[in-house]
Design a protein around this motif. Structure first.
Motif, PDB file in Angstrom:
ATOM      1  N   LEU A   8      36.440 -20.224  77.011  1.00  0.00           N
ATOM      2  CA  LEU A   8      37.457 -21.680  75.964  1.00  0.00           C
ATOM      3  C   LEU A   8      38.432 -21.344  76.142  1.00  0.00           C
ATOM      4  O   LEU A   8      39.438 -20.928  75.657  1.00  0.00           O
ATOM      5  CB  LEU A   8      36.342 -20.102  74.456  1.00  0.00           C
ATOM      6  CG  LEU A   8      34.927 -19.607  74.281  1.00  0.00           C
ATOM      7  CD1 LEU A   8      34.798 -18.886  73.262  1.00  0.00           C
ATOM      8  CD2 LEU A   8      34.683 -21.254  74.292  1.00  0.00           C
ATOM      9  N   PHE A   9      38.231 -23.042  76.534  1.00  0.00           N
ATOM     10  CA  PHE A   9      39.847 -22.758  76.315  1.00  0.00           C
ATOM     11  C   PHE A   9      40.821 -23.872  75.301  1.00  0.00           C
ATOM     12  O   PHE A   9      39.825 -25.127  74.394  1.00  0.00           O
ATOM     13  CB  PHE A   9      39.930 -24.680  77.763  1.00  0.00           C
ATOM     14  CG  PHE A   9      41.251 -25.024  77.777  1.00  0.00           C
ATOM     15  CD1 PHE A   9      41.896 -23.954  78.125  1.00  0.00           C
ATOM     16  CD2 PHE A   9      41.432 -26.645  78.030  1.00  0.00           C
ATOM     17  CE1 PHE A   9      43.075 -24.976  79.168  1.00  0.00           C
ATOM     18  CE2 PHE A   9      42.372 -26.872  78.772  1.00  0.00           C
ATOM     19  CZ  PHE A   9      43.587 -26.081  79.106  1.00  0.00           C
ATOM     20  N   ASP A  15      52.401 -18.190  67.351  1.00  0.00           N
ATOM     21  CA  ASP A  15      51.537 -16.642  66.437  1.00  0.00           C
ATOM     22  C   ASP A  15      50.681 -15.848  66.850  1.00  0.00           C
ATOM     23  O   ASP A  15      49.523 -16.808  67.481  1.00  0.00           O
ATOM     24  CB  ASP A  15      51.591 -17.753  65.381  1.00  0.00           C
ATOM     25  CG  ASP A  15      50.829 -16.531  63.631  1.00  0.00           C
ATOM     26  OD1 ASP A  15      50.522 -15.205  64.383  1.00  0.00           O
ATOM     27  OD2 ASP A  15      51.477 -16.677  62.914  1.00  0.00           O
ATOM     28  N   PRO A  16      50.439 -15.105  67.642  1.00  0.00           N
ATOM     29  CA  PRO A  16      49.017 -15.028  67.845  1.00  0.00           C
ATOM     30  C   PRO A  16      47.784 -14.749  67.376  1.00  0.00           C
ATOM     31  O   PRO A  16      46.627 -14.333  67.223  1.00  0.00           O
ATOM     32  CB  PRO A  16      49.620 -13.166  67.887  1.00  0.00           C
ATOM     33  CG  PRO A  16      50.953 -12.753  67.226  1.00  0.00           C
ATOM     34  CD  PRO A  16      51.248 -14.195  67.306  1.00  0.00           C
ATOM     35  N   ARG A  17      48.165 -14.527  65.848  1.00  0.00           N
ATOM     36  CA  ARG A  17      46.906 -14.764  64.686  1.00  0.00           C
ATOM     37  C   ARG A  17      45.753 -16.383  64.743  1.00  0.00           C
ATOM     38  O   ARG A  17      44.874 -16.372  64.656  1.00  0.00           O
ATOM     39  CB  ARG A  17      47.561 -14.975  63.407  1.00  0.00           C
ATOM     40  CG  ARG A  17      47.912 -13.023  63.046  1.00  0.00           C
ATOM     41  CD  ARG A  17      48.836 -13.191  61.618  1.00  0.00           C
ATOM     42  NE  ARG A  17      50.398 -14.069  62.025  1.00  0.00           N
ATOM     43  CZ  ARG A  17      50.635 -13.966  61.108  1.00  0.00           C
ATOM     44  NH1 ARG A  17      50.430 -13.816  59.632  1.00  0.00           N
ATOM     45  NH2 ARG A  17      52.014 -15.145  60.666  1.00  0.00           N
ATOM     46  N   PRO A  21      40.137 -17.366  65.040  1.00  0.00           N
ATOM     47  CA  PRO A  21      38.849 -18.234  65.232  1.00  0.00           C
ATOM     48  C   PRO A  21      38.135 -18.506  66.591  1.00  0.00           C
ATOM     49  O   PRO A  21      37.502 -18.160  66.652  1.00  0.00           O
ATOM     50  CB  PRO A  21      39.165 -19.215  64.416  1.00  0.00           C
ATOM     51  CG  PRO A  21      40.818 -19.466  64.110  1.00  0.00           C
ATOM     52  CD  PRO A  21      41.166 -18.462  64.932  1.00  0.00           C
ATOM     53  N   ILE A  22      38.826 -17.976  67.297  1.00  0.00           N
ATOM     54  CA  ILE A  22      38.597 -18.447  68.993  1.00  0.00           C
ATOM     55  C   ILE A  22      38.096 -17.364  69.406  1.00  0.00           C
ATOM     56  O   ILE A  22      36.771 -17.129  70.467  1.00  0.00           O
ATOM     57  CB  ILE A  22      39.508 -18.942  69.625  1.00  0.00           C
ATOM     58  CG1 ILE A  22      40.329 -20.750  69.209  1.00  0.00           C
ATOM     59  CG2 ILE A  22      39.085 -19.573  71.718  1.00  0.00           C
ATOM     60  CD1 ILE A  22      41.681 -21.092  70.056  1.00  0.00           C
ATOM     61  N   ILE A  23      38.574 -16.396  68.828  1.00  0.00           N
ATOM     62  CA  ILE A  23      38.043 -15.059  69.253  1.00  0.00           C
ATOM     63  C   ILE A  23      36.847 -14.313  68.538  1.00  0.00           C
ATOM     64  O   ILE A  23      35.696 -13.964  69.557  1.00  0.00           O
ATOM     65  CB  ILE A  23      39.696 -14.064  68.710  1.00  0.00           C
ATOM     66  CG1 ILE A  23      40.274 -13.934  70.541  1.00  0.00           C
ATOM     67  CG2 ILE A  23      38.203 -12.281  69.507  1.00  0.00           C
ATOM     68  CD1 ILE A  23      41.189 -12.865  69.804  1.00  0.00           C
ATOM     69  N   ASN A  24      36.689 -15.340  67.232  1.00  0.00           N
ATOM     70  CA  ASN A  24      35.384 -15.466  66.750  1.00  0.00           C
ATOM     71  C   ASN A  24      34.427 -16.526  66.890  1.00  0.00           C
ATOM     72  O   ASN A  24      33.222 -15.351  67.620  1.00  0.00           O
ATOM     73  CB  ASN A  24      35.230 -15.716  65.275  1.00  0.00           C
ATOM     74  CG  ASN A  24      36.366 -14.207  64.891  1.00  0.00           C
ATOM     75  OD1 ASN A  24      36.315 -13.322  64.445  1.00  0.00           O
ATOM     76  ND2 ASN A  24      37.084 -14.946  63.441  1.00  0.00           N
ATOM     77  N   VAL A  25      34.847 -17.107  67.629  1.00  0.00           N
ATOM     78  CA  VAL A  25      33.419 -17.613  68.427  1.00  0.00           C
ATOM     79  C   VAL A  25      33.708 -17.231  70.185  1.00  0.00           C
ATOM     80  O   VAL A  25      32.177 -17.168  70.007  1.00  0.00           O
ATOM     81  CB  VAL A  25      34.266 -18.908  68.845  1.00  0.00           C
ATOM     82  CG1 VAL A  25      33.786 -19.937  69.801  1.00  0.00           C
ATOM     83  CG2 VAL A  25      34.473 -20.083  67.618  1.00  0.00           C
ATOM     84  N   GLN A  30      28.726 -13.890  72.254  1.00  0.00           N
ATOM     85  CA  GLN A  30      28.943 -12.949  73.020  1.00  0.00           C
ATOM     86  C   GLN A  30      27.549 -12.134  72.610  1.00  0.00           C
ATOM     87  O   GLN A  30      26.891 -11.648  73.289  1.00  0.00           O
ATOM     88  CB  GLN A  30      29.842 -11.956  73.430  1.00  0.00           C
ATOM     89  CG  GLN A  30      30.234 -11.075  74.777  1.00  0.00           C
ATOM     90  CD  GLN A  30      30.528 -11.267  75.918  1.00  0.00           C
ATOM     91  OE1 GLN A  30      31.241 -11.456  76.058  1.00  0.00           O
ATOM     92  NE2 GLN A  30      28.991 -11.486  76.853  1.00  0.00           N
ATOM     93  N   ALA A  31      27.099 -11.829  71.556  1.00  0.00           N
ATOM     94  CA  ALA A  31      26.587 -10.970  71.211  1.00  0.00           C
ATOM     95  C   ALA A  31      24.796 -11.437  71.027  1.00  0.00           C
ATOM     96  O   ALA A  31      23.738 -11.048  71.033  1.00  0.00           O
ATOM     97  CB  ALA A  31      27.191 -11.263  69.163  1.00  0.00           C
ATOM     98  N   GLN A  32      25.557 -13.246  71.551  1.00  0.00           N
ATOM     99  CA  GLN A  32      24.130 -13.812  71.381  1.00  0.00           C
ATOM    100  C   GLN A  32      23.689 -13.874  73.176  1.00  0.00           C
ATOM    101  O   GLN A  32      22.481 -14.087  72.698  1.00  0.00           O
ATOM    102  CB  GLN A  32      23.921 -15.454  70.743  1.00  0.00           C
ATOM    103  CG  GLN A  32      24.159 -15.732  68.752  1.00  0.00           C
ATOM    104  CD  GLN A  32      24.558 -16.759  69.039  1.00  0.00           C
ATOM    105  OE1 GLN A  32      24.916 -17.685  69.898  1.00  0.00           O
ATOM    106  NE2 GLN A  32      24.773 -16.943  67.967  1.00  0.00           N
TER     107      GLN A  32
END
Length: 121
Positions: A8-9, A15-17, A21-25, A30-32
């Protein structure tokens, strides 16, 4: 079974926050697909860079990769910066088998999900 990786590029920010959202994607993918490697890479201001990410994946003897630009459209970063980065990576890692998808904002399903989000109450 051939192992595959998704990268995911995205742009990156101070700001690290910003990357949450990209971490959530990443977590959703990964879960799927628990057998798949899903990594993040950034154009600037955050790490790892695309080259560092690809190097890490290849060090795990994974050569099939799909790069997904998490950009809203095909702007200068996708049309100009990304091809240069990919050319350098291809030269450094000739064994790499990399597929590059269009920017996520170019996908009709993504646009429909955004439109639905905008109109949901």
């Amino acid at each position: 079974m051939v192992k595959k990786a998704i990268i995911l590029f995205s742009h990156g920010a101070r700001d690290p926050r910003w990357k949450e959202p990209i971490i959530n994607v990443q977590k959703l993918i990964q879960a799927q697909n628990p057998e798949m490697i899903v990594e993040l890479a950034f154009l600037e201001l955050m790490s790892p860079t695309l080259s560092e990410c690809i190097e890490d994946i290849i060090s795990k003897e994974i050569y099939q990769m799909t790069l997904v630009p998490i950009f809203f459209g095909q702007g200068g970063h996708i049309r100009e910066d990304l091809p240069k980065l990919l050319a350098a990576c291809s030269q450094k890692y000739p064994q790499m088998d990399l597929t590059v998808k269009p920017a996520v904002g170019e996908d009709l399903g993504v646009l429909q999900a955004i439109a639905k989000y905008c109109t949901d109450q």
